[in-house]
Motif scaffolding. Structure first.
Motif, PDB file in Angstrom:
ATOM      1  N   GLN A 162      13.974  10.983  59.429  1.00 20.70           N
ATOM      2  CA  GLN A 162      15.407  10.775  59.786  1.00 20.70           C
ATOM      3  C   GLN A 162      16.128  10.056  58.663  1.00 20.70           C
ATOM      4  O   GLN A 162      17.292  10.359  58.357  1.00 20.70           O
ATOM      5  CB  GLN A 162      15.489   9.971  61.097  1.00 20.70           C
ATOM      6  N   LYS A 163      15.406   9.060  58.083  1.00 24.61           N
ATOM      7  CA  LYS A 163      16.009   8.326  56.974  1.00 24.61           C
ATOM      8  C   LYS A 163      16.297   9.276  55.812  1.00 24.61           C
ATOM      9  O   LYS A 163      17.331   9.171  55.130  1.00 24.61           O
ATOM     10  CB  LYS A 163      15.054   7.218  56.540  1.00 24.61           C
ATOM     11  N   LYS A 164      15.380  10.227  55.604  1.00 27.02           N
ATOM     12  CA  LYS A 164      15.552  11.213  54.529  1.00 27.02           C
ATOM     13  C   LYS A 164      16.825  12.031  54.758  1.00 27.02           C
ATOM     14  O   LYS A 164      17.616  12.272  53.833  1.00 27.02           O
ATOM     15  CB  LYS A 164      14.320  12.143  54.495  1.00 27.02           C
ATOM     16  N   MET A 165      17.037  12.454  56.014  1.00 23.52           N
ATOM     17  CA  MET A 165      18.234  13.240  56.339  1.00 23.52           C
ATOM     18  C   MET A 165      19.502  12.408  56.139  1.00 23.52           C
ATOM     19  O   MET A 165      20.534  12.910  55.676  1.00 23.52           O
ATOM     20  CB  MET A 165      18.171  13.763  57.776  1.00 23.52           C
ATOM     21  N   GLN A 166      19.398  11.110  56.476  1.00 25.67           N
ATOM     22  CA  GLN A 166      20.550  10.231  56.277  1.00 25.67           C
ATOM     23  C   GLN A 166      20.889  10.118  54.795  1.00 25.67           C
ATOM     24  O   GLN A 166      22.066  10.114  54.411  1.00 25.67           O
ATOM     25  CB  GLN A 166      20.249   8.830  56.833  1.00 25.67           C
ATOM     26  N   GLU A 167      19.832  10.029  53.969  1.00 31.72           N
ATOM     27  CA  GLU A 167      20.034   9.926  52.516  1.00 31.72           C
ATOM     28  C   GLU A 167      20.725  11.185  51.989  1.00 31.72           C
ATOM     29  O   GLU A 167      21.607  11.105  51.134  1.00 31.72           O
ATOM     30  CB  GLU A 167      18.688   9.712  51.814  1.00 31.72           C
ATOM     31  N   ILE A 168      20.294  12.350  52.519  1.00 33.14           N
ATOM     32  CA  ILE A 168      20.909  13.624  52.095  1.00 33.14           C
ATOM     33  C   ILE A 168      22.402  13.614  52.449  1.00 33.14           C
ATOM     34  O   ILE A 168      23.250  13.959  51.635  1.00 33.14           O
ATOM     35  CB  ILE A 168      20.188  14.814  52.762  1.00 33.14           C
ATOM     36  N   SER A 169      22.685  13.202  53.700  1.00 36.25           N
ATOM     37  CA  SER A 169      24.082  13.171  54.155  1.00 36.25           C
ATOM     38  C   SER A 169      24.911  12.222  53.298  1.00 36.25           C
ATOM     39  O   SER A 169      26.046  12.522  52.903  1.00 36.25           O
ATOM     40  CB  SER A 169      24.167  12.727  55.614  1.00 36.25           C
ATOM     41  N   SER A 170      24.313  11.054  53.008  1.00 34.44           N
ATOM     42  CA  SER A 170      25.021  10.058  52.185  1.00 34.44           C
ATOM     43  C   SER A 170      25.310  10.620  50.799  1.00 34.44           C
ATOM     44  O   SER A 170      26.387  10.391  50.232  1.00 34.44           O
ATOM     45  CB  SER A 170      24.193   8.784  52.051  1.00 34.44           C
ATOM     46  N   LEU A 171      24.328  11.358  50.255  1.00 35.81           N
ATOM     47  CA  LEU A 171      24.509  11.950  48.926  1.00 35.81           C
ATOM     48  C   LEU A 171      25.684  12.942  48.941  1.00 35.81           C
ATOM     49  O   LEU A 171      26.512  12.946  48.029  1.00 35.81           O
ATOM     50  CB  LEU A 171      23.216  12.650  48.498  1.00 35.81           C
ATOM     51  N   VAL A 172      25.732  13.759  49.999  1.00 34.93           N
ATOM     52  CA  VAL A 172      26.820  14.753  50.101  1.00 34.93           C
ATOM     53  C   VAL A 172      28.165  14.041  50.178  1.00 34.93           C
ATOM     54  O   VAL A 172      29.125  14.392  49.477  1.00 34.93           O
ATOM     55  CB  VAL A 172      26.617  15.667  51.323  1.00 34.93           C
TER      56      VAL A 172
ATOM     57  N   LEU B 186      33.548  24.056  53.907  1.00 33.74           N
ATOM     58  CA  LEU B 186      33.507  24.462  55.318  1.00 33.74           C
ATOM     59  C   LEU B 186      32.228  25.231  55.639  1.00 33.74           C
ATOM     60  O   LEU B 186      31.597  25.007  56.676  1.00 33.74           O
ATOM     61  CB  LEU B 186      34.737  25.303  55.669  1.00 33.74           C
ATOM     62  N   ASN B 187      31.848  26.136  54.736  1.00 36.05           N
ATOM     63  CA  ASN B 187      30.621  26.925  54.967  1.00 36.05           C
ATOM     64  C   ASN B 187      29.413  26.003  55.077  1.00 36.05           C
ATOM     65  O   ASN B 187      28.553  26.174  55.950  1.00 36.05           O
ATOM     66  CB  ASN B 187      30.403  27.931  53.848  1.00 36.05           C
ATOM     67  N   TYR B 188      29.353  25.023  54.167  1.00 37.95           N
ATOM     68  CA  TYR B 188      28.229  24.079  54.164  1.00 37.95           C
ATOM     69  C   TYR B 188      28.180  23.302  55.483  1.00 37.95           C
ATOM     70  O   TYR B 188      27.121  23.180  56.117  1.00 37.95           O
ATOM     71  CB  TYR B 188      28.369  23.117  52.978  1.00 37.95           C
ATOM     72  N   ILE B 189      29.352  22.810  55.902  1.00 37.34           N
ATOM     73  CA  ILE B 189      29.403  21.977  57.113  1.00 37.34           C
ATOM     74  C   ILE B 189      29.068  22.809  58.349  1.00 37.34           C
ATOM     75  O   ILE B 189      28.306  22.386  59.219  1.00 37.34           O
ATOM     76  CB  ILE B 189      30.787  21.295  57.235  1.00 37.34           C
ATOM     77  N   MET B 190      29.628  24.008  58.416  1.00 37.47           N
ATOM     78  CA  MET B 190      29.372  24.860  59.582  1.00 37.47           C
ATOM     79  C   MET B 190      27.892  25.213  59.681  1.00 37.47           C
ATOM     80  O   MET B 190      27.303  25.204  60.768  1.00 37.47           O
ATOM     81  CB  MET B 190      30.215  26.137  59.508  1.00 37.47           C
ATOM     82  N   ASP B 191      27.274  25.520  58.541  1.00 36.46           N
ATOM     83  CA  ASP B 191      25.835  25.842  58.543  1.00 36.46           C
ATOM     84  C   ASP B 191      25.024  24.646  59.014  1.00 36.46           C
ATOM     85  O   ASP B 191      24.077  24.788  59.805  1.00 36.46           O
ATOM     86  CB  ASP B 191      25.378  26.260  57.136  1.00 36.46           C
ATOM     87  N   ALA B 192      25.411  23.468  58.523  1.00 36.73           N
ATOM     88  CA  ALA B 192      24.664  22.257  58.882  1.00 36.73           C
ATOM     89  C   ALA B 192      24.803  21.949  60.368  1.00 36.73           C
ATOM     90  O   ALA B 192      23.834  21.565  61.030  1.00 36.73           O
ATOM     91  CB  ALA B 192      25.177  21.078  58.051  1.00 36.73           C
ATOM     92  N   VAL B 193      26.007  22.115  60.895  1.00 37.95           N
ATOM     93  CA  VAL B 193      26.241  21.794  62.316  1.00 37.95           C
ATOM     94  C   VAL B 193      25.515  22.799  63.213  1.00 37.95           C
ATOM     95  O   VAL B 193      24.943  22.430  64.251  1.00 37.95           O
ATOM     96  CB  VAL B 193      27.748  21.761  62.615  1.00 37.95           C
ATOM     97  N   LYS B 194      25.542  24.064  62.806  1.00 40.55           N
ATOM     98  CA  LYS B 194      24.895  25.098  63.631  1.00 40.55           C
ATOM     99  C   LYS B 194      23.376  25.019  63.566  1.00 40.55           C
ATOM    100  O   LYS B 194      22.679  25.408  64.506  1.00 40.55           O
ATOM    101  CB  LYS B 194      25.332  26.492  63.158  1.00 40.55           C
ATOM    102  N   ASP B 195      22.863  24.536  62.429  1.00 35.34           N
ATOM    103  CA  ASP B 195      21.407  24.530  62.199  1.00 35.34           C
ATOM    104  C   ASP B 195      20.767  23.354  62.937  1.00 35.34           C
ATOM    105  O   ASP B 195      20.933  22.200  62.545  1.00 35.34           O
ATOM    106  CB  ASP B 195      21.141  24.416  60.693  1.00 35.34           C
ATOM    107  N   SER B 196      20.077  23.658  63.986  1.00 33.96           N
ATOM    108  CA  SER B 196      19.474  22.595  64.801  1.00 33.96           C
ATOM    109  C   SER B 196      18.364  21.869  64.040  1.00 33.96           C
ATOM    110  O   SER B 196      18.094  20.704  64.266  1.00 33.96           O
ATOM    111  CB  SER B 196      18.912  23.193  66.091  1.00 33.96           C
ATOM    112  N   SER B 197      17.760  22.600  63.089  1.00 39.56           N
ATOM    113  CA  SER B 197      16.639  22.000  62.374  1.00 39.56           C
ATOM    114  C   SER B 197      17.072  20.876  61.444  1.00 39.56           C
ATOM    115  O   SER B 197      16.276  20.027  61.068  1.00 39.56           O
ATOM    116  CB  SER B 197      15.900  23.079  61.574  1.00 39.56           C
ATOM    117  N   SER B 198      18.342  20.887  61.059  1.00 39.11           N
ATOM    118  CA  SER B 198      18.801  19.855  60.115  1.00 39.11           C
ATOM    119  C   SER B 198      18.970  18.509  60.797  1.00 39.11           C
ATOM    120  O   SER B 198      19.175  17.497  60.143  1.00 39.11           O
ATOM    121  CB  SER B 198      20.115  20.270  59.459  1.00 39.11           C
TER     122      SER B 198
END
Length: 1841
Positions: free
Chosen positions: A91-101, A121-133
């Protein structure tokens, strides 16, 4: 590639490394590199230049996305079942990715938004739709969306509609998904922002998203969780407001579905304030949509359903409880708490009360649906809780009485106040007294006084409400008066309380305004002493008092002791003046240090000045009313930029045709002579006193002036006060403007403004001094308010001219220089966030675009071209991106700059009407320099504002701008539009502002090159917007602004000579483009276009303050109708083919409304298309299902506008055409029985046939459709042959002209002749009319002649060979009458044909008519009846042409004697024409001028004929003719020559005519004007041929003329001359006075006064009433007061009565003579109905034995009366027997007292009822009197009474 970028590129590639450690290292290096200044500079440069091969921010973002994909993939493929610590690490790794973006986006967009919107928008929509992220990454991405995308204006404008809807769907599903990981508040905020963006940048969300909101609200109910619900409701409100315009019914249904749930949530959940606010707003919105403008019933425009009624009652119950809870909480809470309830809740409660209160229902049992559980809610069969609620004003009164606590009382006071204020009619008359009594009881109970202001406000609304009620009973008025006196007394005593002073004065003002009590002297004391200061509430109350009441001369003030020492006493007016100006009565200005409040408070403009000047007038009340009657200039009525929802409510009412203000009722212009006719007398002592006070006040300011301490606002206020007073003096005519400029007041004002200007000079050197900015802004607002550039003369305009003269050249140039300085300061575009300078690479793009076509005008521009308002997204206050035009972007300095700019614009546009001390052209030049390409930077918010201000204000003056300035002003327009073409709010504002320049684009050939250039620049922008509209890239608000531009273009260039849009090398004139918006997708756009459709038919010329309309050429109008009809029809048909659901039902209703409104406007504005439009309406009832009740509403309004009494009359006037066209459709669906007779207000086909068979049968006969004729006969139960006989004149008129017409080879005419022959042969058949046809022809000949004449239509384009007199009076735009219609030569040929076919073979039809002389009378009367029945100017003109045609035929044959009717015909024609001339309009249109000219031409012809062939026939009519014509010479310049020629013929050419000589001598003198010089000399030479007259001879001359009573105006010149004679011969008049006193019965002066009084009596209600009464008054004034005995002034017995006694001994014959004399006079009455009744009576009387006896005796006398009555004499073979009414007690019915005492009806009606009762009683034995019944029943003539 540079080294820095090379390092970054290597690092980016390392981000894709397979090893996690390498990627981690690369990330750290990446963070460091993107902070490097050189790297940032290069990336910015490459991003801005759009160089595809270079590394830019977008390319780096793509590398970053690949890195994130790799990391996410690793996490996805990792083992799922791991320890908690491992899970935490991931989870911390995902937070770091988000912070980097987030960090990267912030770095990239810090200076300006450079990343591509779509990529983000494409990036955000993909991220929101992707449950695995993971939820955390999704939440972070959502945060980025909200803060870094949706808050950035550039991105906001770039998101396409499809993307908005996708965002909406995704996030709404997230909101509805019950997951603990989702931050629902964040999601709700995003939904709100997306909804706002979609609804502002596109035409709104699709209707398929209705259900999302419904589910969300149900979800909140089920989960008992309202997290984020306030944002959802806020989004829902935005959604509904956008969709309500197009889908009202669906929105109402959605409200009915959702609101019960919200009621449940309100009652069952604990709600925070913000959520309650949203729920309240939603309820208010739904009430507005269900009940626009408070409409209560469906008939008035409301949308009703049982469910909605239930919701309203439940809401009412809930609100009553809520308000009670609020009161309870207030009572028991500690500390101070406001006793008032929030305004929005009160407004909602008032709206609900208005709907649920009903005088008939006091209580009601309701089902409390909102208290049920969810299971019960879904199960409709489950029983709901029942509860009884109280309704009506009883509830409000009970709550006002049941408690003494302010917390309980004040909310209900607020509700009552709001309810009465918004809906005055909701307070029934019976509730006034009880409510007033309760409020009176509450008023003195002032323990803490918290409730008092609320009681006073409520009383004020009650007072205003009562003032509007005109139907109160006298007993009720008496009770109310007693209460108001008590309330007045309490209010008066409390006036000194400062806390409630405003409320007290408002209440006093409302009481005065409604005249609820008599104002006593005590009231005026308020405005004389120290009880209160002269603040705004007091001044407004004083204004009302001065307007309505008379100011007493003095009032006891308790100051007598002090004033005794002073030499003079002060009048009340002077004391009020001194109170206003804060002057001491002893004039010790030197001792006074305090300035009056009027110098440091804001008052309505010129309010104080009008009061001061009115007080100096002798008639103060009249002066105040004169000031108040000046209408406010339209240009200065505040226009709200943002449309409120009330506009949508009006749209709903327009759609249901419950509001039809698009059809104005034309009113006479009564204001034109207003100023010139009013004069005021000034009280010089009071004027001197006022001037002295004002000079003292200004001297006090000047002597205490200091540049550091003096307030510039005070100086401006004082100078404005001085010039305002001077302006008001000028307006009432006390002084002229030149005097004002030289006055001491003006000089003082000048000095004050010079000192005020020094503050500008000081600021010029220190423009960053914030302390001065507020003061300067206030000063500029005051200065701008003093300027008015309207065209109409008013106090505002005069004072504005004076104020302009106070402005020095230095002041104006200083302000202009400050503007230049402030505009050129380079600062960061907005006031927050660190912004580095942006590379100015876009200049080439922008400048390069100017010369390109509109097709490429609005191409996309580099991302950096528009600096965004919210780059970083920090400091986010509002949801969504902020408008670049929002004031938040501007500093105080910026706002001052814009104020200065507006002030300068108003000065230079106003100045062209005044002489001033500055050069307007120089100031304008400096202003235009601000938008020069070297200075203007439209990416800066301030510069955008600056350009918009100049665009709106500079062209707004009375005079057009010089063309070269227009070109300069328009030059940046294309580049500004191209820059902001995606920003719908900015585009809308630009188009709304650019409207003002259109009027400047049609200045003729003065500067042709610049004009073409300016037109081209403007049209290029309009073309581009039209192209974007067609591509669907403009929202409805932009399209509305575009429609306004096109409408303004049509006004400027109605023929579309230069207003042509070019797209794809095709030209589209604006008059062809405009109708396309009638089929727009948005109802509001369609409605706006439809309301303006009259511009396609009429040229609207703006002439100063008024607008004149001129019809466009026929072809243009017909083309316009075809285009508009096709577009409106197309819209209807498209929708009607769709599947039926709520949305399509809404759309269909809206489209029908557009079609109907378009037709209504065409009917109103285009006479030439009127019949076509009406037929289109009839056809649409059948074809498009137009609702008859809506059509009736429209037709009733049209009928009213055209002056028809009933809609049936209007429809009947076109029925011939409508039936013909209906039958011409020739299909089974359009049979006669399917004709929409309901539009004529017939309930069934039988009524239609019975009333209209005379119209229908001729059309059926001409189609040989005798079966349908028989069907009609069966329906109305009549013999079908009898119906044919009744319709014979109309049938034969459809046949004969085709027989008589000698065609020119016209195939259509040949076919018509063939049809006519066939029909005539069928009619002659024995089975139809057979031999009866000849008898019908002879017996109906006058009717046939009338019907033939009524077919006249003489087009102005008739060929030269067939040109007739009628052609001279025809116009190109005269609409064709009902068919059939023929030119005059065909009608004449038909007359000749009839005479040839007649068995006697007489030469002309007139010889046939002469066989029965009453034929002429019948025909002439029938024509006059047709003219009297219509208010349509074109139809009236056509009937006048018919009259001209027939009378011309009669004049040609007058020598034959017309069967003895020649004298009657001459007199009848002369008086008919004179009556028409006297009914002339105050202002001529084209058609009314032609009608008038025709009347003069015909009168001239008649006079020539009469003089040539009829010897003395004109003698008795000459005075009337000349007296009627004289006023026309000055009034109507257009026909002056025509009238003068006739007068010269009658007087000069015939001065030696033995028959006219004596009559010319007796004429009243001609006016002493140049045009009448020859006429005056000729008449006076004849009059004074035996020497000058004494005064006695002049009076006898005046009395010798007896004129027809109904034309008193013909004596006007005689009255004027008599006044001159009386004035010049006073000594002779004294001798005549003495003689009259000796013998008052026969004294000449007594006779003169009696004659004058008789003339004034005759003048009432006749043409020229005012002029005659004034002239009579002047004569009586010269005679002076004389003491006449009561015997002297009595009405002498009528001459006809005296003559009857001399001629006849038999009583019956005496009565016959008197009645025939009166009836003979009545034949020349103006009223056609009276004439018709007189004709009936004359024929009947002369047909009796008594009538024949009278004729035989009277024909031996010399009286010419029988010559006029010749046409009414009948055969001697058989006398008319009058049936006797034999009653046992004939006078019994006359005992009824109500018969003798006039009831509610007027005097004329009572007199008519009484005389008819006499005749019906049987007590009248005289057959002559019995035969007068038609006169009594019709329109009783005063003399016959």
């Amino acid at each position: 590639m540079s080294l820095a970028l090379n390092d970054l590129l290597i690092c980016c590639r390392q981000l894709e490394h397979d090893r996690a450690t390498e990627r981690r290292k690369a990330v750290e290096k990446f963070k460091h590199l993107i902070q490097d200044s050189e790297t940032i500079r290069l990336l910015d440069q490459h991003s801005d230049s759009k160089q595809g091969k270079c590394l830019n921010w977008d390319a780096v973002f793509r590398f970053l996305q690949k890195y994130i994909q790799k990391e996410t993939e690793c996490l996805r493929t990792a083992k799922p079942n791991v320890l908690a610590s491992t899970q935490a690490t991931r989870q911390k790794k995902m937070q770091e990715i988000s912070s980097l973006v987030k960090y990267f986006i912030k770095c990239a967009n810090k200076r300006a938004p450079r990343l591509k919107c779509q990529e983000l928008l494409n990036y955000i929509m993909d991220a929101v739709k992707d449950s695995s992220s993971g939820a955390i990454h999704g939440a972070d991405c959502s945060n980025i969306l909200l803060k870094d995308i949706l808050s950035v204006r550039k991105y906001w404008c770039e998101i396409p509609q499809q993307q908005w809807t996708e965002l909406f769907s995704v996030y709404f599903r997230l909101y509805l998904k019950p997951s603990q990981d989702i931050n629902r508040v964040l999601v709700a905020r995003i939904i709100q922002a997306v909804t706002k963006g979609c609804c502002s940048q596109t035409d709104g969300l699709n209707t398929k998203f209705w259900d999302f909101f419904s589910k969300a609200i149900q979800h909140a109910r089920q989960e008992k969780s309202s997290a984020g619900l306030n944002h959802i409701l806020a989004a829902f409100i935005i959604f509904l407001k956008t969709l309500a315009v197009n889908f009202r019914i669906r929105v109402c249904e959605l409200g009915d579905e959702i609101l019960p749930t919200l009621l449940y949530i309100w009652t069952q959940h604990r709600l925070n304030d913000s959520l309650k606010e949203e729920i309240i707003e939603l309820f208010q919105l739904q009430i507005c949509i269900h009940h626009p403008k408070g409409a209560k019933t469906q008939e008035k425009g409301a949308y009703e359903s049982r469910k909605w009624k239930s919701i309203l009652y439940n809401l009412y119950d809930l609100l009553v409880n809520e308000i009670s809870h609020i009161g309870s909480r207030g009572k028991y809470c500690s500390g101070s708490r406001n006793v008032a309830v929030k305004e929005n809740l009160i407004e909602l409660m008032a709206d609900v009360c208005h709907q649920v209160f009903n005088e008939d229902i006091r209580s009601l049992e309701i089902s409390q649906s909102y208290t049920t559980t969810q299971r019960e809610f879904n199960d409709y069969s489950a029983p709901s809780k029942k509860r009884k609620i109280e309704l009506g004003w009883e509830v409000i009164k009970a709550h006002l009485q049941k408690s003494q606590n302010d917390f309980d009382i004040v909310p209900w006071l607020q509700i009552a106040t709001q309810l009465i204020s918004k809906y005055p009619a909701s307070l029934p008359n019976c509730e006034l007294s009880p409510l007033l009594m309760i409020l009176h009881q509450l008023l003195p109970q002032q323990r803490r006084g918290a409730r008092t202001p609320y009681v006073l406000r409520c009383l004020m609304e009650v007072a205003l409400c009562q003032g509007k009620k005109s139907n109160l009973e006298s007993s009720q008025k008496s009770d109310l008066l007693k209460l108001w006196i008590k309330i007045w007394s309490i209010t008066f005593r409390g006036i000194s309380s400062e806390q409630i002073q405003a409320e007290n004065f408002s209440l006093l003002g409302a009481v005065i305004q409604g005249s609820l009590i008599e104002v006593d002297r005590e009231f005026w004391k308020i405005f004389t002493g120290s009880v209160c200061r002269p603040l705004c509430p007091a001044v407004c109350c004083l204004t009302l008092a001065l307007t309505i009441c008379v100011v007493p001369e003095t009032v006891k003030t308790g100051m007598e002791k002090n004033t005794c020492d002073v030499n003079r006493n002060f009048s009340l007016k002077e004391m009020i003046m001194k109170w206003l100006l804060f002057c001491q009565l002893e004039d010790d200005f030197e001792d006074s240090t305090e300035l009056p409040p009027i110098l440091h408070s804001n008052f309505p403009h010129l309010a104080v000045e009008k009061i001061l000047v009115s007080l100096t007038m002798k008639n103060c009340k009249a002066a105040m009313n004169f000031f108040q009657s000046v209408p406010e200039c339209e240009q200065h009525q505040k226009d709200t930029e943002e449309p409120s929802f009330s506009e949508v409510e009006e749209l709903f009412l327009q759609t249901t045709f419950d509001k039809m203000d698009f059809l104005p009722i034309v009113k006479e212009h009564t204001m034109e002579k207003h100023n010139s006719s009013v004069s005021f007398s000034v009280h010089h002592n009071l004027k001197q006193s006022l001037d002295h006070c004002l000079l003292g006040l200004s001297e006090q300011l000047l002597s205490n002036y200091s540049s550091e301490t003096s307030n510039s606002e005070t100086l401006v206020r004082c100078s404005s006060l001085l010039v305002g007073v001077l302006g008001c003096y000028c307006y009432v005519g006390v002084i002229v403007e030149e005097e004002a400029y030289k006055s001491e007041l003006f000089q003082k004002a000048k000095s004050l403004m010079q000192y005020a200007g020094e503050s500008i000079t000081l600021f010029k050197n220190k423009t960053n001094e914030e302390s001065r900015i507020v003061s300067l802004r206030n000063m500029l607002h005051l200065c701008t308010r003093c300027l008015h550039n309207c065209t109409k003369r008013s106090p505002n305009k005069i004072a504005s001219g004076f104020f302009l003269r106070l402005l020095t050249s230095k002041l104006m140039n200083d302000i202009a220089d400050i503007c230049t300085s402030l505009a050129s300061i380079i600062k960061k575009p907005f006031d927050f966030g660190k912004v580095e300078s942006v590379e100015d690479d876009t200049d080439e793009n922008l400048t390069g675009m100017e010369d390109q076509s509109s097709l490429s005008l609005f191409n996309d521009y580099p991302a950096s071209s528009v600096i965004d308002a919210n780059e970083s997204g920090e400091s986010q206050i509002t949801i969504g991106a902020m408008n670049p035009l929002a004031e938040e972007h501007l500093s105080k300095q910026d706002l001052l700059f814009l104020d200065m700019l507006k002030f300068l614009c108003v000065c230079v546009t106003t100045v062209q009407t005044s002489t001033v001390s500055f050069r307007a052209a120089d100031i304008r030049k400096k202003l235009l320099m601000l938008i020069d390409s070297t200075m203007l930077d439209p990416t800066r918010s301030l510069h955008l504002h600056m350009y918009l201000v100049l665009l709106k204000e500079l062209p707004g003056g009375e005079y057009p701008l010089p063309m070269e300035d227009v070109v300069k002003l328009l030059k940046p327009l294309s580049s500004v539009c191209s820059l902001y073409h995606r920003d719908q709010d900015v585009c809308k504002t630009i188009l709304n502002h650019v409207l003002h320049i259109v009027r400047n684009l049609c200045q003729g050939d003065m500067d042709a090159e610049n004009t073409r250039d300016a037109q081209g620049q403007f049209l290029t922008v309009i073309e581009a917007f039209w192209r974007l509209t067609k591509e669907g890239k403009c929202t409805f608000s932009v399209r509305m602004a575009l429609v306004k531009c096109l409408k303004t273009l049509l006004e400027a260039d109605p023929y579309s000579k230069w207003a042509i849009l070019s797209i794809m090398e095709k030209d589209f004139p604006v008059n062809e483009v405009f109708p396309q918006f009638l089929a727009d997708n948005h109802h509001q756009v369609r409605m706006l276009a439809t309301e303006s459709v009259n511009r396609l038919f009429q040229h609207m010329k703006q002439g100063g303050s008024s607008t004149s309309l001129k019809a466009l050429p026929l072809k243009l109008q017909q083309t316009a109708f075809e285009n508009a009809y096709l577009k409106a029809q197309e819209g209807m048909r498209e929708v009607s083919h769709r599947a039926e659901n709520s949305e399509s039902l809404d759309e269909l209703c809206n489209r029908k409304a557009i079609f109907l409104m378009m037709i209504a406007l065409v009917l109103y504005y285009s006479p030439v298309c009127e019949k076509q439009a009406l037929f289109a309406l009839c056809k649409s009832v059948k074809e498009n299902g137009l609702e008859p009740h809506l059509i009736k509403k429209v037709l009733e309004k049209i009928s009213e506008a055209f002056g028809y009494r009933h809609v049936e009359d209007f429809m009947a006037s076109h029925l011939d055409y409508l039936v013909l066209e209906w039958l011409n459709l020739r299909d089974s669906e359009h049979s006669l029985s399917s004709f929409p007779f309901i539009l004529l207000n017939y309930k069934n086909i039988e009524d239609f046939y019975r009333s209209c068979y005379k119209v229908l049968i001729p059309h059926l006969v001409m189609r040989s459709n005798f079966d349908e004729v028989k069907s009609i006969a069966n329906q109305i139960q009549e013999d079908w042959k009898n119906l044919l006989t009744d319709c014979f004149p109309k049938i034969i008129v459809n046949i004969l002209p085709y027989f008589a017409y000698e065609g020119t080879g016209d195939s259509g005419m040949a076919q018509q002749r063939k049809t006519a022959t066939k029909v005539y042969d069928m009619l002659k058949d024995e089975n139809l009319l057979g031999k009866q046809i000849d008898h019908l022809f002879i017996s109906n000949l006058p009717e046939i002649v009338v019907e033939l004449l009524m077919t006249l239509h003489e087009p102005a384009t008739s060929g030269a060979s067939q040109s007739t007199d009628s052609c001279d009076f025809s116009g190109d735009l005269d609409p064709a009458p009902n068919p059939p219609h023929f030119p005059s030569h065909v009608i004449k040929a038909t007359f000749a044909y009839i005479s040839n076919c007649h068995k006697t073979k007489l030469k002309s039809i007139l010889e046939i008519l002469s066989k029965s002389p009453d034929s002429y009378q019948k025909i002439l009367l029938a024509i006059c009846e047709q003219a009297a029945e219509t208010n349509n100017v074109y139809k009236k003109h056509r009937i006048l042409k018919i009259y001209h045609l027939f009378v011309s035929l009669l004049m040609d044959d007058i020598q034959s004697g017309l069967g003895g009717a020649w004298a009657f015909v001459l007199r009848d024609v002369i008086y008919t024409l004179i009556h028409y001339i006297n009914q002339r309009p105050s202002r001529f249109m084209d058609v009314s001028l032609r009608s008038f000219s025709l009347c003069c031409d015909l009168l001239s012809r008649v006079c020539h004929t009469a003089v040539t062939y009829c010897k003395d026939a004109l003698e008795s009519h000459l005075h009337v003719i000349v007296g009627t014509l004289i006023p026309l010479v000055d009034d109507q310049m257009e026909i002056q020559k025509q009238v003068l020629d006739l007068l010269k013929y009658l007087v000069i050419d015939n001065k030696d005519n033995e028959n006219l000589y004596i009559t010319i001598k007796l004429l009243d003198p001609f006016p002493d004007h140049v045009v009448f010089k020859d006429l005056r000399i000729t008449q006076q030479k004849i009059k004074y041929s035996r020497g000058p007259f004494s005064l006695l001879e002049e009076i006898n001359h005046f009395l010798s003329v007896s004129v027809y009573d109904a034309l008193p105006l013909t004596r006007l010149e005689g009255l004027k001359d008599l006044r001159r004679q009386l004035e010049q011969h006073k000594h002779q008049m004294m001798d005549l006075m003495k003689a009259s006193q000796d013998n008052p019965q026969d004294g000449i002066m007594v006779k003169l006064v009696v004659s004058l009084l008789q003339l004034s009596k005759m003048a009432v209600n006749h043409t020229g009433e005012r002029e005659v009464l004034e002239a009579v008054g002047s004569c009586l004034g010269e005679v002076g007061p004389i003491e006449f005995s009561t015997i002297a002034i009595q009405h002498s017995k009528d001459t006809s009565y005296t003559k009857a006694l001399e001629l006849f001994e038999d009583k019956e014959l005496q009565w016959t003579f008197i009645m025939l004399t009166y009836l003979n006079n009545t034949l020349v009455e103006d009223c056609v109905k009276v004439r018709s009744a007189a004709v009936t009576c004359l024929k009947s009387i002369l047909a009796t034995k008594t009538g024949h006896s009278f004729w035989e005796i009277y024909k031996t006398t010399t009286d010419p009366m029988l010559i006029y009555l010749q046409p009414f004499r009948t055969s001697r073979k058989k006398f008319l027997e009058v049936p006797r009414l034999d009653k046992e007690s004939p006078l019994e019915g006359l005992d009824d007292t109500s018969l003798w005492i006039p009831q509610s009806e007027n005097h004329d009606v009572w007199l008519k009822t009484l005389t008819c009762a006499f005749l019906n009683s049987g007590g009248t034995k005289s057959e002559v009197l019995q035969l007068l019944k038609p006169m009594c029943e019709g329109s009783l003539h005063p003399e016959t009474g």
